[in-house]
Design an enzyme around this catalytic site. Structure first.
Site, PDB file in Angstrom:
ATOM      1  N   LYS A 170      18.891   5.994   7.720  1.00  0.00           N
ATOM      2  CA  LYS A 170      18.878   7.383   7.236  1.00  0.00           C
ATOM      3  C   LYS A 170      19.403   8.230   8.379  1.00  0.00           C
ATOM      4  O   LYS A 170      18.924   8.120   9.511  1.00  0.00           O
ATOM      5  CB  LYS A 170      17.448   7.765   6.886  1.00  0.00           C
ATOM      6  CG  LYS A 170      17.203   9.218   6.551  1.00  0.00           C
ATOM      7  CD  LYS A 170      15.759   9.362   6.097  1.00  0.00           C
ATOM      8  CE  LYS A 170      15.354  10.786   5.778  1.00  0.00           C
ATOM      9  NZ  LYS A 170      14.990  11.543   6.979  1.00  0.00           N
TER      10      LYS A 170
HETATM   11  O1  LIG Z   1      13.585  13.202   9.282  1.00  0.00           O
HETATM   12  C1  LIG Z   1      12.824  14.044   8.979  1.00  0.00           C
HETATM   13  C2  LIG Z   1      12.675  15.308   9.723  1.00  0.00           C
HETATM   14  O2  LIG Z   1      13.862  15.556  10.404  1.00  0.00           O
HETATM   15  P1  LIG Z   1      13.998  16.844  11.298  1.00  0.00           P
HETATM   16  O3  LIG Z   1      13.262  16.529  12.576  1.00  0.00           O
HETATM   17  O4  LIG Z   1      13.421  17.996  10.550  1.00  0.00           O
HETATM   18  O5  LIG Z   1      15.475  16.949  11.501  1.00  0.00           O
HETATM   19  C3  LIG Z   1      11.992  13.784   7.857  1.00  0.00           C
HETATM   20  O6  LIG Z   1      10.762  14.299   8.209  1.00  0.00           O
HETATM   21  C4  LIG Z   1      12.359  14.372   6.524  1.00  0.00           C
HETATM   22  O7  LIG Z   1      11.599  13.699   5.637  1.00  0.00           O
HETATM   23  C5  LIG Z   1      13.803  14.236   6.193  1.00  0.00           C
HETATM   24  O8  LIG Z   1      14.541  15.109   6.984  1.00  0.00           O
HETATM   25  C6  LIG Z   1      14.132  14.496   4.723  1.00  0.00           C
HETATM   26  O9  LIG Z   1      13.658  15.738   4.320  1.00  0.00           O
HETATM   27  P2  LIG Z   1      14.597  17.010   4.161  1.00  0.00           P
HETATM   28  O10 LIG Z   1      15.420  17.170   5.402  1.00  0.00           O
HETATM   29  O11 LIG Z   1      15.483  16.695   2.966  1.00  0.00           O
HETATM   30  O12 LIG Z   1      13.683  18.129   3.883  1.00  0.00           O
END
Ligand SMILES: O=C(COP(=O)(O)O)[C@@H](O)[C@H](O)[C@H](O)COP(=O)(O)O
Length: 281
Positions: A191
């Protein structure tokens, strides 16, 4: 790897990926990683049982949660929907210097007891604490693979050197590097971030050498069609789908939006046509 584990991994992967090799997965770890304010726009969705029931009803392929939320709402993830349990995380409350570290908050055994179909962990490639996360991922992946479980890496390039050298963490060269590092460290799914164009995301997919690459959703777009177009670009670039949180739970009525996303992911439908078909336009 012996035949038993191999079959286990393949069967469990199929709980997320349809025959077209694509998946749409709902993410709900934001209460921990960002804080409950992420849910304020549609506060009822802070209750995992409410939002999980909606996404499952809409036909989502999989759900990703931390172990505690899976205890609360895992039962609502119906048996035909893949359950991905993420074993690392961080809060937004920790000091700035520690924000580039994800800590382990659960164990492979917990995920197995919760009925997981896949086990996930984040690595911030390029972080000053990269070494700790690499070891954490290696331990989780080795044990999960022994038990026949696929392992998902949230392969996020992040850190001061990346900013200095590439300017931004979404630069395709660094996203591609993170994806490749995920493959070489044993991930069965990846991911990662959007790189800004189909051409560059296609290079990320190439670098992943056959391991499915899923988009990490990102902030909610005001116009739902804009997000449908982004996912369309991911699919056209050879991506395997998306893991989406805010673009789903921050919408008042997520069900038609999920159905439109599923049209784009699985039926190759044009985003505007998909939006029209689900009454979003
Ligand atoms: O990877 C994550 C957080 O990333 P981030 O530190 O906010 O860039 C996950 O917590 C999220 O579940 C993921 O980003 C998917 O959620 P959304 O970005 O679509 O809200």
């Amino acid at each position: 790897m012996d035949a038993y584990q191999n079959v286990g991994i393949k069967r469990r992967m199929k709980r997320f990926f349809r025959r077209d090799g694509r998946a749409l997965i709902f993410a709900m770890d934001h209460g921990f990683e960002h804080g409950p304010t992420d849910f304020e726009e549609h506060w009822e969705h802070v209750n995992p049982r409410i939002i999980i029931k909606k996404v499952v009803r809409a036909g989502i392929d999989g759900v990703m949660m931390l172990p505690g939320l899976a205890r609360a709402a895992g039962i609502d993830v119906k048996p035909n929907v893949g359950l991905m349990i993420k074993l690392t995380s961080k809060t937004n409350l920790r000091p700035k210097d520690d924000q580039l570290l994800q800590s382990q908050l659960g164990f492979v055994e917990d995920a197995v007891k919760l009925g997981a179909d896949a086990i996930a962990a984040t690595v911030y490639w390029g972080s000053p604490q990269e070494d700790a996360m690499m070891r954490q991922f290696a331990e989780i992946a080795s044990y999960a693979h022994d038990l026949g479980f696929p392992v998902v890496q949230f392969a996020y390039p992040r850190g001061p050197y990346i900013n200095e050298k590439y300017g931004r963490k979404e630069d395709y060269r660094v996203v591609m590097y993170g994806a490749r590092a995920a493959v070489e460290s044993g991930a069965d799914m990846i991911k990662t971030y959007w790189t800004g164009s189909r051409e560059t995301f296609a290079k990320v997919v190439d670098a992943a050498a056959g391991v499915p690459v899923l988009l990490s959703g990102g902030a909610k777009t005001d116009n739902p069609v804009d997000f449908l177009k982004l996912v369309w670009d991911v699919i056209e670039a050879g991506g395997a789908g998306a893991v989406v949180g805010r673009n789903i739970f921050q919408r008042e009525d997520p069900e038609p939006f999920i159905k439109a996303l599923l049209r784009v992911v699985h039926r190759n439908e044009d985003p505007e046509e998909a939006a029209k078909a689900e009454g979003l336009l």
